[in-house]
Design a protein around this motif. Sequence first.
Motif, PDB file in Angstrom:
ATOM      1  N   ALA A  50      -5.512  -0.180 -14.758  1.00  0.00           N
ATOM      2  CA  ALA A  50      -6.909  -0.759 -13.962  1.00  0.00           C
ATOM      3  C   ALA A  50      -7.118   0.087 -12.979  1.00  0.00           C
ATOM      4  O   ALA A  50      -6.333   0.963 -12.640  1.00  0.00           O
ATOM      5  N   PHE A  51      -8.343   0.357 -12.610  1.00  0.00           N
ATOM      6  CA  PHE A  51      -8.659   1.271 -11.285  1.00  0.00           C
ATOM      7  C   PHE A  51     -10.192   0.906 -11.000  1.00  0.00           C
ATOM      8  O   PHE A  51     -10.854   0.187 -11.513  1.00  0.00           O
ATOM      9  N   VAL A  52     -10.490   1.318  -9.477  1.00  0.00           N
ATOM     10  CA  VAL A  52     -11.575   1.110  -9.144  1.00  0.00           C
ATOM     11  C   VAL A  52     -12.605   2.164  -9.381  1.00  0.00           C
ATOM     12  O   VAL A  52     -12.233   3.488  -8.776  1.00  0.00           O
ATOM     13  N   HIS A  86       0.811  -1.279   0.061  1.00  0.00           N
ATOM     14  CA  HIS A  86      -0.045   0.087   0.010  1.00  0.00           C
ATOM     15  C   HIS A  86       0.663   1.417   0.110  1.00  0.00           C
ATOM     16  O   HIS A  86       0.822   2.173  -0.834  1.00  0.00           O
ATOM     17  N   ALA A  87       1.920   1.285   0.699  1.00  0.00           N
ATOM     18  CA  ALA A  87       2.793   2.469   0.849  1.00  0.00           C
ATOM     19  C   ALA A  87       3.469   2.735  -0.448  1.00  0.00           C
ATOM     20  O   ALA A  87       3.518   3.821  -0.906  1.00  0.00           O
ATOM     21  N   VAL A  88       4.015   1.545  -1.249  1.00  0.00           N
ATOM     22  CA  VAL A  88       4.696   1.787  -2.476  1.00  0.00           C
ATOM     23  C   VAL A  88       3.403   2.436  -3.360  1.00  0.00           C
ATOM     24  O   VAL A  88       3.673   3.357  -4.274  1.00  0.00           O
ATOM     25  N   ALA A  89       2.322   1.538  -3.287  1.00  0.00           N
ATOM     26  CA  ALA A  89       1.396   2.341  -4.285  1.00  0.00           C
ATOM     27  C   ALA A  89       0.866   3.618  -4.144  1.00  0.00           C
ATOM     28  O   ALA A  89       0.751   4.255  -5.131  1.00  0.00           O
ATOM     29  N   GLU A  90       0.863   4.033  -2.967  1.00  0.00           N
ATOM     30  CA  GLU A  90       0.490   5.554  -2.561  1.00  0.00           C
ATOM     31  C   GLU A  90       1.545   6.452  -3.174  1.00  0.00           C
ATOM     32  O   GLU A  90       1.317   7.586  -3.437  1.00  0.00           O
ATOM     33  N   ARG A  91       2.851   5.937  -3.060  1.00  0.00           N
ATOM     34  CA  ARG A  91       3.794   6.887  -3.401  1.00  0.00           C
ATOM     35  C   ARG A  91       3.533   6.959  -5.016  1.00  0.00           C
ATOM     36  O   ARG A  91       4.097   8.231  -5.531  1.00  0.00           O
ATOM     37  N   THR A  92       3.361   5.848  -5.720  1.00  0.00           N
ATOM     38  CA  THR A  92       3.094   6.065  -7.048  1.00  0.00           C
ATOM     39  C   THR A  92       2.049   7.090  -7.457  1.00  0.00           C
ATOM     40  O   THR A  92       1.916   7.747  -8.449  1.00  0.00           O
ATOM     41  N   GLU A  93       0.936   6.759  -6.687  1.00  0.00           N
ATOM     42  CA  GLU A  93      -0.246   7.805  -6.991  1.00  0.00           C
ATOM     43  C   GLU A  93      -0.416   8.943  -6.596  1.00  0.00           C
ATOM     44  O   GLU A  93      -0.483   9.806  -7.301  1.00  0.00           O
ATOM     45  N   ALA A  94       0.592   9.484  -5.696  1.00  0.00           N
ATOM     46  CA  ALA A  94       0.992  10.687  -5.450  1.00  0.00           C
ATOM     47  C   ALA A  94       1.993  11.225  -6.681  1.00  0.00           C
ATOM     48  O   ALA A  94       1.951  12.429  -6.773  1.00  0.00           O
ATOM     49  N   GLU A  95       2.700  10.634  -7.351  1.00  0.00           N
ATOM     50  CA  GLU A  95       3.288  10.834  -8.421  1.00  0.00           C
ATOM     51  C   GLU A  95       2.342  11.167  -9.632  1.00  0.00           C
ATOM     52  O   GLU A  95       3.010  11.693 -10.550  1.00  0.00           O
ATOM     53  N   LEU A  96       1.318  10.483  -9.736  1.00  0.00           N
ATOM     54  CA  LEU A  96       0.612  10.706 -11.016  1.00  0.00           C
ATOM     55  C   LEU A  96      -0.074  12.182 -10.842  1.00  0.00           C
ATOM     56  O   LEU A  96      -0.451  12.569  -9.916  1.00  0.00           O
ATOM     57  N   GLY A  97      -0.203  12.641 -12.071  1.00  0.00           N
ATOM     58  CA  GLY A  97      -0.493  14.163 -12.139  1.00  0.00           C
ATOM     59  C   GLY A  97      -1.988  14.461 -11.745  1.00  0.00           C
ATOM     60  O   GLY A  97      -2.749  13.344 -11.706  1.00  0.00           O
ATOM     61  N   ASP A  98      -2.506  15.567 -11.566  1.00  0.00           N
ATOM     62  CA  ASP A  98      -3.695  15.883 -11.177  1.00  0.00           C
ATOM     63  C   ASP A  98      -4.759  15.457 -12.303  1.00  0.00           C
ATOM     64  O   ASP A  98      -4.334  15.380 -13.589  1.00  0.00           O
ATOM     65  N   GLU A  99      -6.033  15.270 -11.968  1.00  0.00           N
ATOM     66  CA  GLU A  99      -7.096  14.960 -12.818  1.00  0.00           C
ATOM     67  C   GLU A  99      -7.375  16.239 -13.551  1.00  0.00           C
ATOM     68  O   GLU A  99      -7.384  17.370 -12.883  1.00  0.00           O
ATOM     69  N   GLN A 100      -7.733  16.174 -14.879  1.00  0.00           N
ATOM     70  CA  GLN A 100      -8.334  17.235 -15.553  1.00  0.00           C
ATOM     71  C   GLN A 100      -9.342  16.706 -16.626  1.00  0.00           C
ATOM     72  O   GLN A 100      -9.604  15.547 -16.803  1.00  0.00           O
ATOM     73  N   PRO A 119      -9.091   8.756 -13.009  1.00  0.00           N
ATOM     74  CA  PRO A 119      -8.870   7.756 -13.964  1.00  0.00           C
ATOM     75  C   PRO A 119      -8.495   8.318 -15.345  1.00  0.00           C
ATOM     76  O   PRO A 119      -7.878   7.583 -16.250  1.00  0.00           O
ATOM     77  N   LYS A 120      -8.836   9.528 -15.926  1.00  0.00           N
ATOM     78  CA  LYS A 120      -8.560  10.027 -17.198  1.00  0.00           C
ATOM     79  C   LYS A 120      -6.965  10.379 -17.127  1.00  0.00           C
ATOM     80  O   LYS A 120      -6.307  10.097 -18.206  1.00  0.00           O
ATOM     81  N   ARG A 121      -6.432  11.062 -16.236  1.00  0.00           N
ATOM     82  CA  ARG A 121      -5.178  11.062 -15.911  1.00  0.00           C
ATOM     83  C   ARG A 121      -4.333   9.704 -16.153  1.00  0.00           C
ATOM     84  O   ARG A 121      -3.420   9.694 -16.761  1.00  0.00           O
ATOM     85  N   ARG A 122      -4.855   8.837 -15.453  1.00  0.00           N
ATOM     86  CA  ARG A 122      -4.167   7.524 -15.455  1.00  0.00           C
ATOM     87  C   ARG A 122      -4.083   7.010 -16.751  1.00  0.00           C
ATOM     88  O   ARG A 122      -3.248   6.571 -17.460  1.00  0.00           O
ATOM     89  N   VAL A 123      -5.417   7.090 -17.704  1.00  0.00           N
ATOM     90  CA  VAL A 123      -5.374   6.662 -19.091  1.00  0.00           C
ATOM     91  C   VAL A 123      -4.275   7.359 -19.919  1.00  0.00           C
ATOM     92  O   VAL A 123      -3.799   6.833 -20.992  1.00  0.00           O
ATOM     93  N   PHE A 124      -4.467   8.670 -19.465  1.00  0.00           N
ATOM     94  CA  PHE A 124      -3.788   9.562 -20.443  1.00  0.00           C
ATOM     95  C   PHE A 124      -2.089   9.281 -20.486  1.00  0.00           C
ATOM     96  O   PHE A 124      -1.462   9.177 -21.449  1.00  0.00           O
TER      97      PHE A 124
END
Length: 466
Positions: free
Chosen positions: A242-244, A167-181, A251-256
């Motif tokens: 993938a995402f919940v 969870h901690a590793v995943a949270e770190r990657t999530e924090a690095e993902l840019g903002d949603e637009q 989600p858009k940022r993730r796919v982008f």
Amino acid sequence: MKFRLQIVIESATGEHTDLHEVACVEREELRSDTVGLTLEEAKAVLEGIQRRIVEEQTAAYLSAQTSCPHCGKQRHRKGEHAVTIRTLFGKFRLNSPRLYHCPCQPRVTQTFSPLAELLPERSTPELLYLETKWASLMSYGMTTNLLQEVLPIGKQLNAVTVRNHLHAVAERTEAELGDEQVFFIDSCPRDWANLPRPAGPLTVGLDGGYVHSCDKTSRKDGWFEVIAGKSMTAEGAAKCFAFVHRYDTKPKRRVFEVLKSQGMQMNQQVTFLSDGGDTVRQLQLYLNPQAEHLLDWFHVAMRVTVMTQMAKGLEGKDVAIQPAVLKELERSKWYLWHGNVYEACISIDNLELVLDNDDELTAKRRSLLKALRDFRVYITTNARLIPNYGERWRYGEAIATGFVESTVNQVISKRFVKKQQMKWSPRGAHLLLQMRTRVLNDELRQTFQQWYPGMQNDVEEFKAAA
Ligand SMILES: [Zn+2]
């Protein structure tokens, strides 16, 4: 025969060598079960070497801390406590002294613990990496058992620790993902014309699955939806994501970001294919000016195939209408293949008349009729996503993503759906999915190497030094 394993410690200048015994292995006759080291011996040897190296490294570091770097005066010691670090080859308790700051420089605090401050993370990155990698592919418990069996990491590692680390590793990657637009199109058509000629089209397949929720109060029926997808370049290189649904705020940022990592340009054709549905329909909007969203032909054809099988199973007095039903099903499929939803609906209406013209319908006929009505709703709801498949196919354009089904299986089913008794929190599932897709995309090690450059050690260089 006796094998004494020793470690030689050399100072940076090559002098002052220290010799330490690590282990001693005895072997008498040669048999298949006595050739080389056993796993337990290898673990003990590795643990012994690791202990010695870690102790020497920390001792050298701490001895450099005993005097002030500014005036050279001895720093006073306030006491010490133990710091535990977990490595791939053992868990070690290290003495961590607390020292007084030298009064020659202004300081906010009086004392500090150099070792504890140097190693704020108590697990080494490589251990975190292995825990995360394997736990994203199999259960937390199995991961713990596997690592304990092959590495000298002791019995203390447990499933909860592994989960918290993932969870901690995943949270770190999530924090690095840019903002949603809302909009990811950041330039205007004039700029697109000046872009280099893009690579072939990107094809993105989207599909969903449901995961058993441990949180019954806030979710309908105790399930929540997971969206999984795979993006493929014209050359066939693929990445999954993938995402919940509803939990994920980006989600858009993730796919982008996935598309961008595959070299997507604003003048590049991107085709999204899905089974329809509101959840995925919004996702591709404004990601790319050339993005289009189509109903996956695979799903359309599959539904017709199921109804054809049902029609072939009609028996008794229904056999009389069978040829007409089969012919009309074929016709509606042909219309849909050519993107003619209007004629396909007329064809389905005709079919309904044929099937529903008896006072006493057989059970099989009733279920076929129901499937047919559901199908009509399906194609009218998704009418805007139905292209002329035949024409696209003749031009070599994407119309179906058979590959997405296997992605969904790979990403979701094995750990979430097949084990029905397992229940997930949306957060736990989402974070696990992030790590799993990163592992499947072969990107997790790279992520760790960016965070911890020391993990980039070149194996060839290491061998040459020996
Ligand atoms: Zn000083």
